[in-house]
Design a protein around this motif. Structure first.
Motif, PDB file in Angstrom:
ATOM      1  N   ARG A  11       0.729  -1.162  -0.143  1.00 43.16           N
ATOM      2  CA  ARG A  11      -0.018  -0.016   0.083  1.00 43.16           C
ATOM      3  C   ARG A  11       0.917   1.250  -0.003  1.00 43.16           C
ATOM      4  O   ARG A  11       0.519   2.136  -0.904  1.00 43.16           O
ATOM      5  CB  ARG A  11      -0.961  -0.189   1.182  1.00 43.16           C
ATOM      6  CG  ARG A  11      -1.919   1.331   1.226  1.00 43.16           C
ATOM      7  CD  ARG A  11      -2.061   1.396   2.979  1.00 43.16           C
ATOM      8  NE  ARG A  11      -0.885   1.515   3.828  1.00 43.16           N
ATOM      9  CZ  ARG A  11      -0.853   1.480   5.153  1.00 43.16           C
ATOM     10  NH1 ARG A  11      -2.076   1.079   5.760  1.00 43.16           N
ATOM     11  NH2 ARG A  11       0.075   1.574   5.735  1.00 43.16           N
ATOM     12  N   ASP A  12       1.807   1.217   0.884  1.00 40.23           N
ATOM     13  CA  ASP A  12       2.991   2.493   0.858  1.00 40.23           C
ATOM     14  C   ASP A  12       3.576   2.532  -0.281  1.00 40.23           C
ATOM     15  O   ASP A  12       3.775   3.755  -0.885  1.00 40.23           O
ATOM     16  CB  ASP A  12       3.513   2.337   2.093  1.00 40.23           C
ATOM     17  CG  ASP A  12       3.024   2.361   3.481  1.00 40.23           C
ATOM     18  OD1 ASP A  12       1.771   2.685   3.245  1.00 40.23           O
ATOM     19  OD2 ASP A  12       3.685   1.989   4.448  1.00 40.23           O
ATOM     20  N   ALA A  15       0.921   4.048  -2.958  1.00 40.35           N
ATOM     21  CA  ALA A  15       0.997   5.498  -2.379  1.00 40.35           C
ATOM     22  C   ALA A  15       2.215   6.322  -2.976  1.00 40.35           C
ATOM     23  O   ALA A  15       1.728   7.353  -3.342  1.00 40.35           O
ATOM     24  CB  ALA A  15       0.647   5.666  -0.999  1.00 40.35           C
ATOM     25  N   ASN A  47      -6.499  -4.179  -4.904  1.00 38.37           N
ATOM     26  CA  ASN A  47      -6.572  -3.822  -3.242  1.00 38.37           C
ATOM     27  C   ASN A  47      -5.478  -2.823  -2.904  1.00 38.37           C
ATOM     28  O   ASN A  47      -5.907  -1.862  -1.992  1.00 38.37           O
ATOM     29  CB  ASN A  47      -6.357  -5.177  -2.627  1.00 38.37           C
ATOM     30  CG  ASN A  47      -6.933  -5.090  -1.195  1.00 38.37           C
ATOM     31  OD1 ASN A  47      -8.049  -4.442  -0.744  1.00 38.37           O
ATOM     32  ND2 ASN A  47      -6.131  -5.320  -0.258  1.00 38.37           N
ATOM     33  N   PRO A  48      -4.445  -2.983  -3.085  1.00 38.68           N
ATOM     34  CA  PRO A  48      -3.426  -1.841  -2.862  1.00 38.68           C
ATOM     35  C   PRO A  48      -3.591  -0.535  -3.389  1.00 38.68           C
ATOM     36  O   PRO A  48      -3.312   0.507  -2.845  1.00 38.68           O
ATOM     37  CB  PRO A  48      -1.904  -2.462  -3.073  1.00 38.68           C
ATOM     38  CG  PRO A  48      -2.309  -3.486  -4.193  1.00 38.68           C
ATOM     39  CD  PRO A  48      -3.612  -4.150  -3.718  1.00 38.68           C
ATOM     40  N   ARG A  50      -6.586   0.547  -3.794  1.00 41.93           N
ATOM     41  CA  ARG A  50      -7.720   1.292  -3.197  1.00 41.93           C
ATOM     42  C   ARG A  50      -6.962   1.783  -1.873  1.00 41.93           C
ATOM     43  O   ARG A  50      -7.805   2.738  -1.635  1.00 41.93           O
ATOM     44  CB  ARG A  50      -8.745   0.098  -2.805  1.00 41.93           C
ATOM     45  CG  ARG A  50     -10.252   0.671  -2.339  1.00 41.93           C
ATOM     46  CD  ARG A  50     -11.256  -0.313  -2.374  1.00 41.93           C
ATOM     47  NE  ARG A  50     -11.500  -0.905  -3.687  1.00 41.93           N
ATOM     48  CZ  ARG A  50     -11.278  -2.187  -3.799  1.00 41.93           C
ATOM     49  NH1 ARG A  50     -10.773  -3.062  -3.228  1.00 41.93           N
ATOM     50  NH2 ARG A  50     -11.455  -2.682  -5.156  1.00 41.93           N
ATOM     51  N   GLU A  51      -6.367   0.961  -1.169  1.00 41.12           N
ATOM     52  CA  GLU A  51      -5.928   1.362   0.089  1.00 41.12           C
ATOM     53  C   GLU A  51      -4.691   2.595  -0.006  1.00 41.12           C
ATOM     54  O   GLU A  51      -4.882   3.780   0.711  1.00 41.12           O
ATOM     55  CB  GLU A  51      -4.985   0.298   0.652  1.00 41.12           C
ATOM     56  CG  GLU A  51      -5.851  -0.925   1.216  1.00 41.12           C
ATOM     57  CD  GLU A  51      -4.855  -2.169   1.607  1.00 41.12           C
ATOM     58  OE1 GLU A  51      -3.669  -1.928   1.604  1.00 41.12           O
ATOM     59  OE2 GLU A  51      -5.601  -3.126   2.246  1.00 41.12           O
ATOM     60  N   ALA A  52      -4.307   2.779  -1.127  1.00 41.52           N
ATOM     61  CA  ALA A  52      -3.137   3.752  -1.351  1.00 41.52           C
ATOM     62  C   ALA A  52      -4.078   5.052  -1.787  1.00 41.52           C
ATOM     63  O   ALA A  52      -3.625   6.178  -1.188  1.00 41.52           O
ATOM     64  CB  ALA A  52      -2.399   3.380  -2.388  1.00 41.52           C
TER      65      ALA A  52
END
Length: 218
Positions: A11-12, A15, A47-48, A50-52
Motif C-alpha cells: 500500500r505504501d 501510495a 486492493n493496494p 484502493r488502500e493507497a
C-alpha cells in the motif's frame, strides 16, 4: 511495473508512486483515477490501489466523490491559504525546536547545506520537479532536526502537499526563491531559536505573498 522498497507494505509503495505521479504532473488536477487501469499500469491488484487512494485522500491529494470516484484534487486559492495558515503555525515552531537542539544533527545540517549549494550552482539548469523535490527535502530536514516525532508526523504530509503547490506555481529556478533558506539554516546551525523562528515565519509569509496571484480562485 512498480518497483519499490520490499520492506514497505505494498500500500505504501503504491501510495508513493501515485504521489509521485501527481507531484510530477503525470496525473493532473481533475484527473480521475481508475482502479483497474492503475492496477494494470503498476502491476498490482486493485486492493493496494484502493488502500493507497485512501492514504492520498487523507493527505489531501485526492478528492473522492460518491458514485463518481477519486479525482486528483484541485488546489484553490482558499485551500492554499488554509495550507499557509498551518505552515505559519508549524514551520516557525520547527525552526525554533531545531535551533534549540542540544547537539544539532550534523548529517542533517550537512545535507541541508549541500542542497543549497547544489541549487546555487545549478538551480537555473534543473527542472521544476527536481527543484520542488529538493525544496521539500530541505524543509523536511528542518523538522527532522527537531527530533520531535509528533511534530514530524504532522508536518511532513504538509510539506509534501506544499511541494505540489510549489511545483505548479513557484519560480524555483530563480535564486531569490532560495535566498531566505540560507539565513534560516545558518540560524539553526548557530543555535539561535529566536532568529530561526523569525526567519521561518518571514519565509512562509514571503512565499505566500509571491504565490497568491498565481492561484486558482476558490
Amino acid at each position: 511495473m512498480l518497483v519499490g522498497d520490499s520492506h514497505l507494505p505494498l500500500r505504501d509503495v503504491v501510495a508513493a508512486e501515485l504521489r509521485r505521479l501527481i507531484l510530477d504532473g503525470s496525473l493532473k488536477p481533475g484527473d480521475r483515477l481508475v482502479e483497474d487501469r492503475l492496477a494494470q499500469q503498476l502491476g498490482v491488484s486493485r486492493n493496494p490501489i484502493r488502500e493507497a487512494m485512501r492514504v492520498l485522500e487523507a493527505e489531501g491529494f485526492l478528492d473522492v466523490v460518491s458514485r463518481r470516484g477519486a479525482f486528483v484534487a484541485k488546489l484553490t486559492a482558499r485551500q492554499a491559504d488554509d495550507l499557509f495558515h498551518v505552515r505559519l503555525a508549524l514551520e516557525p515552531l520547527g525552526a525554533r525546536l531545531a535551533a534549540s537542539a542540544e547537539e544539532p544533527e550534523a548529517a542533517l545540517l550537512t545535507r541541508a547545506w549541500a542542497i543549497l549549494d547544489l541549487v546555487n550552482v545549478s538551480g537555473p539548469d534543473q527542472d521544476r520537479d527536481t527543484l520542488a523535490t529538493l525544496h521539500t527535502e530541505l524543509h523536511s530536514l528542518i523538522f527532522e532536526m527537531t527530533r520531535n516525532d509528533y511534530l514530524i508526523a504532522i508536518a511532513i504530509p504538509m510539506v509534501k502537499r506544499g511541494q505540489w503547490l510549489l511545483r505548479q506555481n513557484a519560480q524555483l529556478q530563480t535564486p531569490s526563491a532560495w535566498s531566505e533558506h540560507y539565513g534560516l539554516i545558518a540560524a539553526i546551525e548557530a543555535g539561535d531559536p529566536d532568529l530561526a523562528e523569525a526567519a521561518a515565519r518571514h519565509h512562509v509569509l514571503s512565499v505566500r505573498s509571491s504565490l497568491r496571484p498565481r492561484l486558482e480562485p476558490a
